[in-house]
Design a protein around this motif. Structure first.
Motif, PDB file in Angstrom:
ATOM      1  N   VAL A  90      23.132  56.764  37.460  1.00 49.58           N
ATOM      2  CA  VAL A  90      23.730  57.545  38.542  1.00 49.58           C
ATOM      3  C   VAL A  90      25.158  57.967  38.208  1.00 49.58           C
ATOM      4  CG1 VAL A  90      24.370  57.484  40.978  1.00 49.58           C
ATOM      5  CG2 VAL A  90      22.246  56.395  40.223  1.00 49.58           C
ATOM      6  N   ALA A  91      25.980  57.006  37.766  1.00 50.49           N
ATOM      7  CA  ALA A  91      27.398  57.307  37.520  1.00 50.49           C
ATOM      8  C   ALA A  91      27.600  58.361  36.426  1.00 50.49           C
ATOM      9  CB  ALA A  91      28.150  56.016  37.186  1.00 50.49           C
ATOM     10  N   PRO A  92      26.987  58.244  35.230  1.00 40.94           N
ATOM     11  CA  PRO A  92      27.189  59.321  34.236  1.00 40.94           C
ATOM     12  C   PRO A  92      26.696  60.678  34.706  1.00 40.94           C
ATOM     13  CG  PRO A  92      26.298  57.356  33.191  1.00 40.94           C
ATOM     14  CD  PRO A  92      26.204  57.134  34.655  1.00 40.94           C
ATOM     15  N   ALA A  93      25.571  60.707  35.433  1.00 42.22           N
ATOM     16  CA  ALA A  93      25.056  61.984  35.916  1.00 42.22           C
ATOM     17  C   ALA A  93      26.038  62.646  36.877  1.00 42.22           C
ATOM     18  CB  ALA A  93      23.698  61.764  36.593  1.00 42.22           C
ATOM     19  N   LEU A  94      26.599  61.874  37.814  1.00 39.70           N
ATOM     20  CA  LEU A  94      27.541  62.442  38.772  1.00 39.70           C
ATOM     21  C   LEU A  94      28.859  62.833  38.107  1.00 39.70           C
ATOM     22  CD1 LEU A  94      26.956  60.127  41.865  1.00 39.70           C
ATOM     23  CD2 LEU A  94      26.061  62.426  41.440  1.00 39.70           C
ATOM     24  N   ILE A  95      29.278  62.072  37.093  1.00 36.88           N
ATOM     25  CA  ILE A  95      30.518  62.419  36.386  1.00 36.88           C
ATOM     26  C   ILE A  95      30.345  63.739  35.633  1.00 36.88           C
ATOM     27  CG2 ILE A  95      32.015  61.727  34.485  1.00 36.88           C
ATOM     28  CD1 ILE A  95      31.698  58.857  35.399  1.00 36.88           C
ATOM     29  N   VAL A  96      29.205  63.913  34.965  1.00 36.64           N
ATOM     30  CA  VAL A  96      28.956  65.174  34.254  1.00 36.64           C
ATOM     31  C   VAL A  96      28.900  66.334  35.238  1.00 36.64           C
ATOM     32  CG1 VAL A  96      27.244  66.424  32.881  1.00 36.64           C
ATOM     33  CG2 VAL A  96      27.812  64.076  32.302  1.00 36.64           C
ATOM     34  N   PHE A 144      17.588  66.554  26.805  1.00 32.29           N
ATOM     35  CA  PHE A 144      17.323  65.944  25.502  1.00 32.29           C
ATOM     36  C   PHE A 144      17.583  64.435  25.526  1.00 32.29           C
ATOM     37  CE2 PHE A 144      19.157  64.727  21.320  1.00 32.29           C
ATOM     38  CZ  PHE A 144      17.997  64.809  20.562  1.00 32.29           C
ATOM     39  N   VAL A 145      18.685  64.031  26.137  1.00 31.63           N
ATOM     40  CA  VAL A 145      18.986  62.602  26.245  1.00 31.63           C
ATOM     41  C   VAL A 145      17.958  61.905  27.122  1.00 31.63           C
ATOM     42  CG1 VAL A 145      20.713  60.933  27.011  1.00 31.63           C
ATOM     43  CG2 VAL A 145      21.428  63.006  25.825  1.00 31.63           C
ATOM     44  N   ALA A 146      17.531  62.560  28.189  1.00 36.70           N
ATOM     45  CA  ALA A 146      16.508  61.972  29.056  1.00 36.70           C
ATOM     46  C   ALA A 146      15.195  61.757  28.311  1.00 36.70           C
ATOM     47  CB  ALA A 146      16.293  62.872  30.277  1.00 36.70           C
ATOM     48  N   LEU A 147      14.807  62.713  27.485  1.00 37.39           N
ATOM     49  CA  LEU A 147      13.579  62.558  26.702  1.00 37.39           C
ATOM     50  C   LEU A 147      13.709  61.435  25.683  1.00 37.39           C
ATOM     51  CD1 LEU A 147      12.607  66.302  26.096  1.00 37.39           C
ATOM     52  CD2 LEU A 147      11.573  64.682  27.705  1.00 37.39           C
ATOM     53  N   LEU A 148      14.874  61.295  25.065  1.00 42.43           N
ATOM     54  CA  LEU A 148      15.073  60.189  24.127  1.00 42.43           C
ATOM     55  C   LEU A 148      15.005  58.836  24.839  1.00 42.43           C
ATOM     56  CD1 LEU A 148      17.951  61.398  21.762  1.00 42.43           C
ATOM     57  CD2 LEU A 148      15.514  61.181  21.238  1.00 42.43           C
ATOM     58  N   ALA A 149      15.496  58.785  26.084  1.00 41.20           N
ATOM     59  CA  ALA A 149      15.486  57.520  26.819  1.00 41.20           C
ATOM     60  C   ALA A 149      14.073  57.067  27.166  1.00 41.20           C
ATOM     61  CB  ALA A 149      16.331  57.648  28.082  1.00 41.20           C
ATOM     62  N   ALA A 189      23.883  76.040  30.356  1.00 38.77           N
ATOM     63  CA  ALA A 189      22.707  75.976  29.482  1.00 38.77           C
ATOM     64  C   ALA A 189      22.855  74.861  28.451  1.00 38.77           C
ATOM     65  CB  ALA A 189      22.507  77.319  28.789  1.00 38.77           C
ATOM     66  N   ALA A 190      24.027  74.772  27.837  1.00 36.99           N
ATOM     67  CA  ALA A 190      24.227  73.750  26.801  1.00 36.99           C
ATOM     68  C   ALA A 190      24.221  72.348  27.402  1.00 36.99           C
ATOM     69  CB  ALA A 190      25.532  74.010  26.060  1.00 36.99           C
ATOM     70  N   VAL A 191      24.941  72.152  28.497  1.00 32.83           N
ATOM     71  CA  VAL A 191      25.017  70.823  29.111  1.00 32.83           C
ATOM     72  C   VAL A 191      23.658  70.416  29.681  1.00 32.83           C
ATOM     73  CG1 VAL A 191      26.125  69.461  30.925  1.00 32.83           C
ATOM     74  CG2 VAL A 191      27.457  71.093  29.584  1.00 32.83           C
ATOM     75  N   GLY A 192      22.981  71.347  30.336  1.00 30.61           N
ATOM     76  CA  GLY A 192      21.666  71.016  30.885  1.00 30.61           C
ATOM     77  C   GLY A 192      20.650  70.688  29.809  1.00 30.61           C
ATOM     78  N   SER A 193      20.647  71.459  28.730  1.00 33.31           N
ATOM     79  CA  SER A 193      19.723  71.161  27.623  1.00 33.31           C
ATOM     80  C   SER A 193      20.027  69.804  27.002  1.00 33.31           C
ATOM     81  CB  SER A 193      19.817  72.260  26.566  1.00 33.31           C
ATOM     82  OG  SER A 193      19.508  73.520  27.122  1.00 33.31           O
ATOM     83  N   TRP A 194      21.313  69.490  26.881  1.00 32.72           N
ATOM     84  CA  TRP A 194      21.684  68.189  26.308  1.00 32.72           C
ATOM     85  C   TRP A 194      21.251  67.037  27.218  1.00 32.72           C
ATOM     86  CZ3 TRP A 194      22.848  66.016  21.936  1.00 32.72           C
ATOM     87  CH2 TRP A 194      23.477  64.783  21.915  1.00 32.72           C
ATOM     88  N   MET A 195      21.406  67.198  28.511  1.00 36.35           N
ATOM     89  CA  MET A 195      20.998  66.147  29.444  1.00 36.35           C
ATOM     90  C   MET A 195      19.496  65.923  29.395  1.00 36.35           C
ATOM     91  SD  MET A 195      23.780  65.009  30.918  1.00 36.35           S
ATOM     92  CE  MET A 195      23.301  64.239  32.442  1.00 36.35           C
ATOM     93  N   VAL A 240      26.424  57.018  27.116  1.00 30.75           N
ATOM     94  CA  VAL A 240      27.466  57.568  26.239  1.00 30.75           C
ATOM     95  C   VAL A 240      27.059  58.949  25.734  1.00 30.75           C
ATOM     96  CG1 VAL A 240      28.740  57.203  24.095  1.00 30.75           C
ATOM     97  CG2 VAL A 240      28.248  55.266  25.589  1.00 30.75           C
ATOM     98  N   MET A 241      25.783  59.103  25.366  1.00 33.92           N
ATOM     99  CA  MET A 241      25.322  60.406  24.898  1.00 33.92           C
ATOM    100  C   MET A 241      25.381  61.449  26.004  1.00 33.92           C
ATOM    101  SD  MET A 241      22.074  59.138  22.595  1.00 33.92           S
ATOM    102  CE  MET A 241      21.593  60.809  22.173  1.00 33.92           C
ATOM    103  N   ALA A 242      25.047  61.056  27.230  1.00 36.09           N
ATOM    104  CA  ALA A 242      25.093  62.012  28.338  1.00 36.09           C
ATOM    105  C   ALA A 242      26.514  62.463  28.641  1.00 36.09           C
ATOM    106  CB  ALA A 242      24.461  61.389  29.586  1.00 36.09           C
ATOM    107  N   LEU A 243      27.488  61.582  28.410  1.00 36.32           N
ATOM    108  CA  LEU A 243      28.886  61.931  28.668  1.00 36.32           C
ATOM    109  C   LEU A 243      29.532  62.707  27.528  1.00 36.32           C
ATOM    110  CD1 LEU A 243      30.056  58.564  30.245  1.00 36.32           C
ATOM    111  CD2 LEU A 243      29.798  60.752  31.435  1.00 36.32           C
ATOM    112  N   LEU A 244      28.778  63.042  26.501  1.00 33.71           N
ATOM    113  CA  LEU A 244      29.346  63.777  25.368  1.00 33.71           C
ATOM    114  C   LEU A 244      29.941  65.129  25.768  1.00 33.71           C
ATOM    115  CD1 LEU A 244      29.799  63.884  22.293  1.00 33.71           C
ATOM    116  CD2 LEU A 244      27.543  64.944  22.082  1.00 33.71           C
ATOM    117  N   PRO A 245      29.317  65.933  26.652  1.00 34.96           N
ATOM    118  CA  PRO A 245      29.978  67.193  27.048  1.00 34.96           C
ATOM    119  C   PRO A 245      31.331  66.976  27.721  1.00 34.96           C
ATOM    120  CG  PRO A 245      27.643  67.247  27.608  1.00 34.96           C
ATOM    121  CD  PRO A 245      27.945  65.854  27.188  1.00 34.96           C
TER     122      PRO A 245
END
Length: 342
Positions: A117-123, A213-218, A205-211, A184-189
């Protein structure tokens, strides 16, 4: 028969004539007091790990508040403190022999808040909230996808802990990216925006695609190394200490650049972890022995299979192209014939 009312039988008497009931009652009271003392000590030991977990939750939620106010550095610092406290509570509980079911459930909920929750809201607050109306809505949906993926990843992790039939080597690997690394990966942007400023890496587009991608890796089944059980060879200790010193210097001067390097290094280790997991799954009996003995066992297996244990290098033929020679042309052939005739 004696006159008068009969007294209740108190059981056997001791040699001095006193009944044994008093001694029995005193022993029961002593055992009860010892049991209550042990329970009180256990309740006291349970307080410290649970307090660390609650403090981690408070730090993670406070990070969301400060990110909403624009204090990104303070928010990320509180999230780091929450991760440290979350890593300490389990170790303290095991050291104090205070592991309980309720402690495990509280720890899972804290992980969902601090790393989901916290990284998602911070991004969303730092990068996506200032987009246009369409980008803001799309960014919120992609942030929710990441948060749901972290919750599913933690639920699967809890079910894998109860699998007693899993081989011993599975403790050395995670199934998918663990929740702290995914945070940590989600907070990269956010880190790239703090270090490099705004750019294409802060677009929706870049931030959403990265999020995503991290979700799929998780939630994927890609094996990643568990650094909790990593063993360091004495010969590699000096180099590792140099890396730690360089990381500490970057942390003091360019912390967000250290975040970028760490995320790239973690992504680079995944192919090696996948290859190692496949090798170990093919030979699970070799995992309990040291690495040097493991190589000797593989060499003995190759010898038993008919080889001599030595990998022969394939010698490529020395062609004229490799030697740098040119093919003979008709002119060079006539010139050679003239030389022979002379």
């Amino acid at each position: 028969m004696a006159d008068g009312p009969t007294r209740p039988r108190l059981g056997r008497r001791r040699r001095d004539g006193a009944p044994r009931r008093r001694a029995r009652v005193a022993g029961q009271m002593r055992r009860r007091s010892d049991r209550e003392r042990r329970h009180s000590l256990r309740d006291g030991r349970m307080f410290l790990p649970s307090a660390l977990t609650i403090l981690a939750v408070c730090a993670g939620l406070s990070a969301v508040r400060f990110a909403d106010e624009g204090k990104i550095d303070l928010a990320l610092g509180l999230l780091v403190i929450a991760a440290v406290l979350d890593g300490l509570d389990g170790r303290v509980a095991r050291m104090m022999d205070a592991t309980t079911k309720i402690g495990a459930e509280i720890d899972s909920l804290a992980d969902a808040i601090n790393f989901g929750v916290a990284p998602a809201l911070i991004v969303y607050s730092a990068v996506l909230r200032d987009s246009d109306s369409m980008g803001k809505d799309v960014g919120w949906i992609l942030v929710l996808i990441y948060c749901a993926a972290i919750v599913l990843r933690l639920a699967r992790f809890n079910t894998l802990l109860d699998d007693d039939d899993a081989p011993a080597y599975t403790k050395e690997f995670f199934v998918g990216v663990p929740a702290p690394a995914a945070a940590v990966m989600a907070l990269l942007p956010v880190g790239m925006m703090q270090h490099f400023g705004t750019g294409w890496w802060t677009s929706t587009a870049a931030v959403g695609s990265w999020m995503v991608f991290v979700a799929l890796l998780a939630v994927s089944r890609v094996p990643t190394l568990s650094f909790k059980t990593a063993r360091v060879r004495p010969s590699a200790l000096a180099g590792l200490l140099i890396v730690v010193a360089a990381a500490a210097a970057l942390l003091m001067t360019f912390p967000y650049l250290l975040m970028v390097i760490g995320v790239l290094a973690y992504l680079a280790h995944m192919p090696f972890a996948w290859r190692m997991q496949r090798l170990v799954a093919a030979r699970p009996e070799h995992w309990e022995v040291p690495a040097r003995d493991r190589r000797l066992q593989r060499r003995d297996e190759r010898r038993a299979a008919g080889g001599n244990g030595v990998r022969r290098r394939r010698v490529a033929p020395r062609t004229s192209a490799r030697l740098g020679l040119r093919r003979p042309t008709p002119q060079t052939e006539r010139h050679a014939d003239d030389i022979v005739e002379d």
